[in-house]
Design an enzyme around this catalytic site. Structure first.
Site, short mmCIF file in Angstrom:
data_model
loop_
_atom_site.label_atom_id
_atom_site.label_comp_id
_atom_site.label_asym_id
_atom_site.label_seq_id
_atom_site.Cartn_x
_atom_site.Cartn_y
_atom_site.Cartn_z
N ASP A 1 0.65 -1.26 -0.14
CA ASP A 1 -0.07 0.11 0.12
C ASP A 1 0.79 1.33 -0.13
O ASP A 1 1.99 1.26 0.37
CB ASP A 1 -0.94 0.07 1.15
N GLU B 1 -0.02 -1.03 5.73
CA GLU B 1 1.10 -0.28 6.68
C GLU B 1 0.79 1.28 6.88
O GLU B 1 0.97 1.59 7.90
CB GLU B 1 2.36 -0.73 6.08
N1 BES Z 1 8.30 3.37 5.32
C1 BES Z 1 7.92 4.22 6.22
C2 BES Z 1 8.46 3.89 7.89
C3 BES Z 1 9.62 5.09 8.05
C4 BES Z 1 9.60 6.27 7.41
C5 BES Z 1 10.95 4.36 8.10
C6 BES Z 1 10.89 7.05 7.88
C7 BES Z 1 12.18 5.34 7.98
C8 BES Z 1 11.79 6.48 7.92
C9 BES Z 1 6.42 3.66 6.51
O1 BES Z 1 5.69 3.45 5.22
C10 BES Z 1 5.66 4.70 7.13
O2 BES Z 1 5.32 5.72 6.59
N2 BES Z 1 4.98 4.48 8.22
C11 BES Z 1 3.78 5.01 8.94
C12 BES Z 1 3.33 4.23 9.98
C13 BES Z 1 2.20 4.89 10.63
C14 BES Z 1 1.00 5.04 9.87
C15 BES Z 1 1.91 4.06 12.16
C16 BES Z 1 4.74 6.37 9.49
O3 BES Z 1 5.67 6.45 10.14
O4 BES Z 1 4.14 7.39 9.43
MN MN Z 2 7.12 2.31 3.94
MN MN Z 3 5.23 4.99 4.43
#
Ligand code: BES
Ligand code: MN
Ligand code: MN
Length: 512
Positions: free
Chosen positions: A128, A195
Site C-alpha cells: 500500500d 502499513e
Molecule cells: N516506510 C515508512 C517508515 C519509515 C519512515 C521508516 C521514515 C524510516 C524513515 C512507513 O511506510 C511509514 O510511513 N509508516 C508510517 C506508520 C504509521 C502510519 C503508523 C509512519 O511512519 O507514518
Molecule cells: Mn513504508
Molecule cells: Mn510510508
C-alpha cells in the site's frame, strides 16, 4: 580487507535515450555474487518495467474508495511472484469496519518446500502507498506513472515507500535464478497492504496460531522499508519510533451556522479546538516540547555512551536544510540534538482538521463539528496504552478549563510501537558484508524517526533478530510530492538484498 572485483561499464537505459555511462562496480571477488550482479545489470530493463507496472496501481490504503485497488495490487503481486515460482497465499485479516474488508496479507515460501538444512529469512514489505493526487500540486505528471528523469530519478508515489524494495526482493530472486546460483536460504515473504494505515489486522495475524506455524522456522526478519540518512552513504537501521495517532472531535450545535447571525452568541467548536490544540505543545522556541504531563517522564535518559553514537554519523544540518528545499526551518542548533530529536525523543504533530472550512474563498461559517488529527511519535520507554490515558486525561482537563458548552472526545486511531535493537547480531553482520560487497563502504548504523508498526511485533512473537535494510536515499521524499527512487539505488539495492541473503546463509548465528 575488501578487494575490487570485476569492473564493468554499462549503458544506462537505451530506451529513454540518455546515454551517460556509469561504472557498475563490485567490491567482492565471490564468483556467485559477481554472477548475480551481472544478471541484475542485464535484467535492469525488465526490473524497471516491473516497478513501473507496480506503481501503476494506486493502492492507497487510507482512501476507502480506493480499497478495490489494494485487492488489484495484491493480485498483481501474486501473479508477478508466480512468474518466479513464488507462491503467495492471500490471508484475509477480516474487516476494517462493517462492510469494509481489509486487504490480504500475502505470505509465501521460496522455495515452496523449504530445505531444513538452510536458514530461513522472513522478508517483510508493504504494497500500500500514501495518497497522491495531481491536484495536490508539486507533481509534474500523474503520480501513479513513473517519470524517468535524466539524472536517474524514477518519480512516482510509492516508488521508494515501499514498492521499490518489494520489487527488489523479487528482482533478487530472479537474479539468483538467472545466474543459476542456488538460493542459500529459505525465504518467506510477508507483504501487507495496510502499513500506511497502522498495519491494521497484521499484529493479530502474526500472533495467530496459523502465523506461528507459517513462521516457526524463521531465523531472522529483514525489512526493507526505510532510507539512508543522507544521499551518499548506505545505512543499516536498528531503531524506529512508534506512532500513536489520535482524532480529537469537538462538537457544538448540530448544524453549521451563519457567523453573522450566531457569532458572539454561541460556543464555536473550531475556536475551542484550536485553543485545545495550542495547549498540546510549547512554542517553537521550546522545540514544541510536549505539554502532556507524564510523557517526558517515560522517556529513557540519554547515557554518555549514547552521546558518542551521534558524532561519527554521516549527517549534517545542511542535509536537513536540503530536504526542506533550502529553507532553514530547523529547531535545533547541532547535529547531535537534531539526530536525537529524530531518533530518540517523542514528537507531537498536528496533521489536519476534518470539518474545518478549507476551500478557497471566504465563507462566513461556524463549523458545527471538527476533528483534529494528531500523532505522537513514541520512543523508549513510552508505553502506548499509558500514553493514551495521559493524552485523553489531559485533553479533557484542558477542555474543561475553556468553560465551553461544546463537547470533546478523543479516539485512538492507531498505535504502533517503537523498536530498538542490537546492530551487532549475526543478521546485521551479514548486512554489513552485503553493503561492503555492493557499495564498498561500511554502513552507518542509524535509528529512524518514522514507524513500521510490525517491527516490534515480529521481534516479540518470533523471538528472532529484526534488521532494517534500506534501498532508497534520505531525500527520496516518501509521503511527499515527487517521491522518487534513484535508478542506481533500485539496481544496487537489489544487489544488496540478494547479497544479504547470501551472507546470512554463511553467518554463524551463535554470535547472536
Ligand atoms: N516506510 C515508512 C517508515 C519509515 C519512515 C521508516 C521514515 C524510516 C524513515 C512507513 O511506510 C511509514 O510511513 N509508516 C508510517 C506508520 C504509521 C502510519 C503508523 C509512519 O511512519 O507514518
Ligand atoms: Mn513504508
Ligand atoms: Mn510510508
Amino acid at each position: 580487507m575488501i578487494r575490487l572485483g570485476a569492473r564493468r561499464l554499462l549503458k544506462v537505459s537505451a530506451r529513454t535515450g540518455f546515454s551517460f555511462r556509469f561504472a557498475s562496480t563490485s567490491f567482492t571477488n565471490d564468483k556467485n555474487l559477481n554472477a548475480i550482479y551481472t544478471k541484475v545489470d542485464e535484467l535492469e530493463p525488465k526490473f524497471i518495467q516491473r516497478i513501473k507496472d507496480a506503481v501503476k496501481i494506486p493502492s492507497v490504503s487510507s482512501e476507502l474508495e480506493r480499497r478495490p485497488e489494494l485487492f488489484r495490487m495484491a493480485e498483481w503481486l501474486q501473479k508477478e511472484a508466480k512468474g518466479l515460482d513464488i507462491n503467495l497465499t492471500a490471508h484475509d485479516p477480516g474487516f476494517q469496519s462493517p462492510g469494509v474488508k481489509l486487504p490480504p496479507i500475502l505470505v509465501g515460501n521460496y522455495p515452496s518446500v523449504p530445505l531444513p538444512e538452510k536458514k530461513t529469512i522472513l522478508v517483510y514489505g508493504h504494497y500500500d502507498v500514501q495518497p497522491a493526487n495531481i491536484e495536490d500540486g508539486g507533481w509534474e505528471a500523474d503520480p501513479f506513472t513513473v517519470v524517468e528523469k535524466p539524472d536517474g530519478r524514477l518519480v512516482a508515489r510509492g516508488i521508494t515507500d515501499d514498492k521499490g524494495p518489494v520489487m527488489g526482493w523479487l528482482n533478487a530472486i530472479e537474479a539468483y535464478q538467472a545466474a543459476g546460483v542456488e538460493l542459500p536460504v529459505n525465504v518467506i515473504f510477508c507483504i501487507e497492504g495496510m502499513e500506511e494505515n497502522g498495519s491494521e489486522g497484521l499484529d493479530e495475524f502474526i500472533a495467530s496460531e496459523k502465523a506461528h506455524e507459517l513462521f516457526k522456522d524463521v531465523d531472522a526478519i529483514c525489512i526493507s522499508d526505510n532510507y539512508w540518512l543522507g544521499t551518499k552513504k548506505p545505512v543499516l537501521t536498528y531503531g524506529l519510533r512508534g506512532c500513536s495517532y489520535y482524532a480529537i472531535t469537538v462538537e457544538g450545535p448540530n448544524t453549521d451556522l451563519h457567523s453573522g447571525v450566531f457569532g458572539g452568541t454561541v460556543c464555536e467548536p473550531m475556536t475551542d479546538l484550536t485553543q485545545l490544540l495550542a495547549s498540546l505543545v510549547k512554542p517553537a522556541k521550546d522545540a514544541y516540547k510536549i505539554q502532556v504531563p507524564g510523557v517526558a517522564e517515560m522517556v529513557a535518559p540519554v547515557t554518555d555512551a549514547e552521546r558518542r553514537v551521534y558524532e561519527p554519523i554521516d549527517y549534517n544540518l545542511t542535509d536537513l536544510a536540503d530536504s526542506l528545499g533550502g529553507r532553514d526551518c530547523s529547531l535545533h542548533a547541532t547535529k547531535a540534538d537534531t539526530l536525537m530529536a529524530r531518533w530518540r525523543m517523542p514528537a507531537l504533530s498536528i496533521h489536519g482538521i476534518e470539518g474545518a472550512f478549507a476551500q478557497p474563498g471566504a465563507k462566513t461559517v461556524i463549523p458545527a463539528k471538527v476533528t483534529a488529527k494528531i500523532s505522537i511519535r513514541t520512543v523508549p520507554n513510552i508505553a502506548p496504552s499509558r500514553l493514551n490515558e495521559l493524552v485523553t486525561e489531559y485533553v479533557h482537563n484542558q477542555f474543561g478549563q475553556l468553560g465551553t458548552k461544546s463537547s470533546v472526545k478523543v479516539d485512538v486511531v492507531h498505535e504502533g510501537n517503537w523498536w530498538v535493537s542490537d546492530p551487532n547480531n549475526w543478521s546485521f553482520e551479514a548486512a554489513k558484508q552485503a553493503t561492503r560487497a555492493v557499495w564498498g563502504v561500511d554502513p552507518d548504523l542509524t535509528r529512524e524517526g518514522g514507524s513500521i508498526p510490525v517491527t516490534l511485533t515480529f521481534e516479540k512473537e518470533l523471538q528472532k533478530p529484526v534488521l532494517l535494510l534500506p534501498m532508497g536515499r534520505g531525500d527520496d521524499g516518501a509521503h511527499s510530492t515527487m517521491e522518487k527512487l534513484d535508478k542506481q539505488n533500485y539496481i544496487q539495492g537489489t544487489k544488496t538484498l540478494a547479497s544479504y541473503l547470501y551472507f546470512a546463509a554463511k553467518a554463524k548465528t551463535d554470535t547472536n
